[in-house]
Design an enzyme around this catalytic site. Structure first.
Site, mmCIF file in Angstrom:
data_model
loop_
_atom_site.group_PDB
_atom_site.id
_atom_site.type_symbol
_atom_site.label_atom_id
_atom_site.label_comp_id
_atom_site.label_asym_id
_atom_site.label_seq_id
_atom_site.Cartn_x
_atom_site.Cartn_y
_atom_site.Cartn_z
ATOM 1 N N GLU A 195 -1.151 23.941 -2.564
ATOM 2 C CA GLU A 195 -1.326 22.950 -3.647
ATOM 3 C C GLU A 195 -0.168 22.956 -4.636
ATOM 4 O O GLU A 195 0.148 21.909 -5.226
ATOM 5 C CB GLU A 195 -2.648 23.202 -4.383
ATOM 6 C CG GLU A 195 -3.892 22.839 -3.596
ATOM 7 C CD GLU A 195 -4.384 23.984 -2.722
ATOM 8 O OE1 GLU A 195 -3.660 25.010 -2.608
ATOM 9 O OE2 GLU A 195 -5.482 23.868 -2.143
ATOM 10 N N PHE A 204 -20.070 28.580 -5.877
ATOM 11 C CA PHE A 204 -18.954 28.887 -4.985
ATOM 12 C C PHE A 204 -17.769 27.959 -5.280
ATOM 13 O O PHE A 204 -17.910 26.742 -5.335
ATOM 14 C CB PHE A 204 -19.400 28.711 -3.527
ATOM 15 C CG PHE A 204 -18.293 28.939 -2.529
ATOM 16 C CD1 PHE A 204 -17.730 30.199 -2.354
ATOM 17 C CD2 PHE A 204 -17.794 27.873 -1.780
ATOM 18 C CE1 PHE A 204 -16.704 30.395 -1.446
ATOM 19 C CE2 PHE A 204 -16.762 28.068 -0.871
ATOM 20 C CZ PHE A 204 -16.215 29.331 -0.703
ATOM 21 N N GLN A 205 -16.624 28.554 -5.471
ATOM 22 C CA GLN A 205 -15.361 27.860 -5.755
ATOM 23 C C GLN A 205 -15.425 26.998 -7.019
ATOM 24 O O GLN A 205 -14.737 25.990 -7.126
ATOM 25 C CB GLN A 205 -14.885 27.035 -4.551
ATOM 26 C CG GLN A 205 -14.425 27.920 -3.381
ATOM 27 C CD GLN A 205 -13.646 27.182 -2.326
ATOM 28 O OE1 GLN A 205 -13.863 25.991 -2.107
ATOM 29 N NE2 GLN A 205 -12.756 27.893 -1.647
ATOM 30 N N LYS A 212 -18.666 16.864 -7.157
ATOM 31 C CA LYS A 212 -18.873 16.438 -5.777
ATOM 32 C C LYS A 212 -20.027 15.442 -5.666
ATOM 33 O O LYS A 212 -19.963 14.484 -4.889
ATOM 34 C CB LYS A 212 -19.130 17.667 -4.889
ATOM 35 C CG LYS A 212 -19.186 17.340 -3.406
ATOM 36 C CD LYS A 212 -19.261 18.593 -2.567
ATOM 37 C CE LYS A 212 -19.290 18.252 -1.074
ATOM 38 N NZ LYS A 212 -19.349 19.491 -0.251
ATOM 39 N N MET A 260 20.199 35.353 -11.579
ATOM 40 C CA MET A 260 20.226 35.177 -13.035
ATOM 41 C C MET A 260 19.646 36.395 -13.743
ATOM 42 O O MET A 260 20.163 36.829 -14.785
ATOM 43 C CB MET A 260 19.447 33.920 -13.435
ATOM 44 C CG MET A 260 19.581 33.562 -14.906
ATOM 45 S SD MET A 260 21.267 33.079 -15.351
ATOM 46 C CE MET A 260 21.215 31.331 -14.970
#
Length: 564
Positions: free
Chosen positions: A51, A113-114, A163, A474
């Site tokens: 993602e 969940f999630q 959802k 760097m």
């Protein structure tokens, strides 16, 4: 009246907003949207491999095309993986719409969940966010989100959709005229202040204009050039403002700030009037704030975001407006100079001679500047260059005369490692007619290298220039210069064999470690249709110069040693 599911409403709304591309990844909480996606062939979906890559692709697409990027992710870890990309876009004022799935509305707050509080997690890196718990909200919310993301100071907007809302059904509704109380993004130019700004420039003996990303966002490059020429004022740009003013122009000072050119820093530090247009005036521009532009009698600040006024430098003249509108208001009041700026411009030319950009050429190692000079010769101001962060970013910024806007993309505000490859993929989708070159160090490259699969899958013509010095360059330079020379945890000797890694993903690659092989490798890359990677093994001790030591002012900049 036809009934639609929430998922269909989302997809119809995206079509109504003229979205063509979605960068995304499916999961449990956004599957209703993916179920209906094939019914909307106008929406092309790019399946990413992580993602974070989706967010950077949407970001690169937006920067290259000028249209908002759209990213789709599921709930929980999927949504949270967007945070770095949202922060990158937020810091650089890039318009983006992030649509995330959320658990059922009845489960919000119950540790389902999630489930994650993505609104809370992203509140500081989004311009606005919505949690949609009712299907009736969807058409209005999506219409508002695009308006907010693209107006005023652009930025990312997040829409978190439960959802059960995606599964619910309701009558098709077309959103009516927008009405967002308190949101007035486009202010009016204060004409009296525009006149004051013109008068200050006219009276100046040593004027300097600094231009930032806001000039590019508002397409104010012609107005900036006209103002500079009428006022006889030299122009420097921020890292994000590169392209706002042609570097080959006699009035160009190139890049300003912490790693800007010596002649630009000298000009800023000796200016009596400093006009800052479309920029935040952050610490990368000012270095030690107490020492910034000490001889300036009049600071003029133009920015569309009023909250930037006085955040770091208190202006004497504020113009809270879109950069193009503000410059158009200033221009009629700028008369022809009775006397030119000859003495001031001659002084700047003398500084240009005294403090040129230079690098070591004869120590037996391949120098990154030689690689980039060859690359840019091929770009001819007609290719998009996407840089990562670190030494590769500053070398890529300094070693070319950018004469057109929108061709150099990088993560300026957040400084996000791993930005370049996915952003280059997004940029190629946004400007398919232009060559796209990706410049990265090996440290940043491996953070999002899995997106090579996307480049290969779509046979994107992206040339990857890996400036590989086997270390976090760097950080190593900072440790050498500012932390007592203690090199701690910067060794990247144990990395993948990048040629084999590229081949494993399905793209050709070569390794180059001497100057004579640079041209043939670039030739091979240009001859190849599709992605191509060149692993350049560069001087492991190559540094970025000029550089202002940490905690010091712009006058204290260091230059490259004069070895040859």
């Amino acid at each position: 009246m036809t009934k639609l599911t929430g998922a269909d409403m989302v997809l119809e709304a995206l079509e109504r907003e003229h979205v063509e591309l979605i960068f995304g990844y499916p999961g449990g909480a956004n599957l209703p949207i993916y179920q209906h996606l094939p019914e909307h062939p106008k929406l092309k979906h790019i399946l990413v491999r992580h993602e974070q890559g989706a967010a950077h692709m949407a970001d690169g697409y937006a920067r290259a095309s000028g249209r908002p990027g759209v990213v789709l992710a599921t709930s929980g870890p999927g949504a949270l993986n967007l945070v770095t990309g949202l922060c990158t876009a937020y810091m650089d004022s890039v318009p983006m719409i992030a649509i995330t799935g959320q658990v059922n509305s009845a489960q919000v707050g119950l540790d389902a969940f999630q489930e994650s509080d993505v609104i809370g997690a992203t509140s500081s890196v989004t311009k606005h966010s919505y949690l949609v718990t009712s299907i009736d909200q969807l058409p209005r919310v999506i219409h508002e989100a695009f308006h907010i993301a693209t107006t005023g100071r652009p930025g990312p907007v997040l829409i978190d959709i439960c959802k059960d809302v995606q599964l619910a059904e309701a009558d098709r509704v077309t959103p009516e005229r927008l009405d967002i109380p308190g949101y007035q993004p486009n202010g009016h130019v204060q004409l009296d202040r525009a006149r004051q700004a013109a008068e200050a420039l006219a009276k100046a003996e040593r004027p300097v204009i600094l231009a930032g990303h806001g000039v590019l966002l508002s397409h104010a490059e012609p107005q900036l050039r006209e103002l500079a020429e009428k006022a006889g004022a030299p122009v420097g740009t921020t890292l994000l403002g590169i392209g706002a003013f042609p570097v080959s122009h006699p009035l160009s000072l190139h890049m300003t700030g912490f790693m800007g050119t010596g002649w630009c820093l000298k000009a800023v530090q000796n200016a009596d009037v400093l006009m800052m247009v479309g920029m935040r005036v952050d610490d990368r521009v000012t270095a030690r704030l107490a020492d910034f532009a000490p001889k300036v009698k009049t600071f003029i600040h133009v920015d569309i975001d009023g909250s930037e006024m006085g955040k770091n430098v208190r202006p004497h003249i504020e113009l809270v407006a879109d950069a193009r509108q503000a410059l158009e208001a200033v221009l009629p009041h700028v008369g022809s100079l009775e006397e030119g700026r000859g003495r001031w411009l001659a002084q700047i030319d003398a500084w240009r001679e005294e403090h040129p950009l230079r690098y070591t050429r004869s120590n037996g190692h391949l120098q990154p500047q030689d690689v980039l000079i060859d690359m840019y010769r091929r770009c001819r101001n007609e290719a998009v260059v996407v840089a990562d962060v670190g030494q590769n970013q500053i070398w890529a910024a300094l070693w070319w005369n950018y004469d057109r806007p929108g061709l150099f993309l990088n993560s300026g505000g957040a400084g996000t490692m791993g930005f370049a490859l996915p952003a280059a993929i997004g940029a190629k989708f946004g400007r398919p007619e232009l060559p796209v070159w990706c410049v990265a160090g090996e440290g940043g490259f491996v953070m999002t290298a899995q997106e090579l699969s996307v480049a290969v899958e779509h046979q994107l013509d992206i040339k990857i220039v890996l400036l590989n010095n086997l270390s976090l360059g760097m950080v190593r330079q900072f440790q050498d210069d500012f932390y007592g020379g203690v090199r701690s945890q910067v060794d990247l000797t144990h990395m993948p064999e990048f040629v084999k890694l590229a081949e494993a993903y399905g793209l050709p690659a070569v390794r180059v470690d001497k100057l004579s092989d640079v041209g043939p490798a670039m030739d091979a890359a240009e001859r190849t249709q599709g992605p191509f990677l060149i692993d350049f093994r560069i001087d492991p001790e190559a540094n970025v110069y000029p550089i202002v030591p940490l905690g010091k002012g712009l006058n204290d900049f260091w230059e490259a040693p004069e070895h040859d």
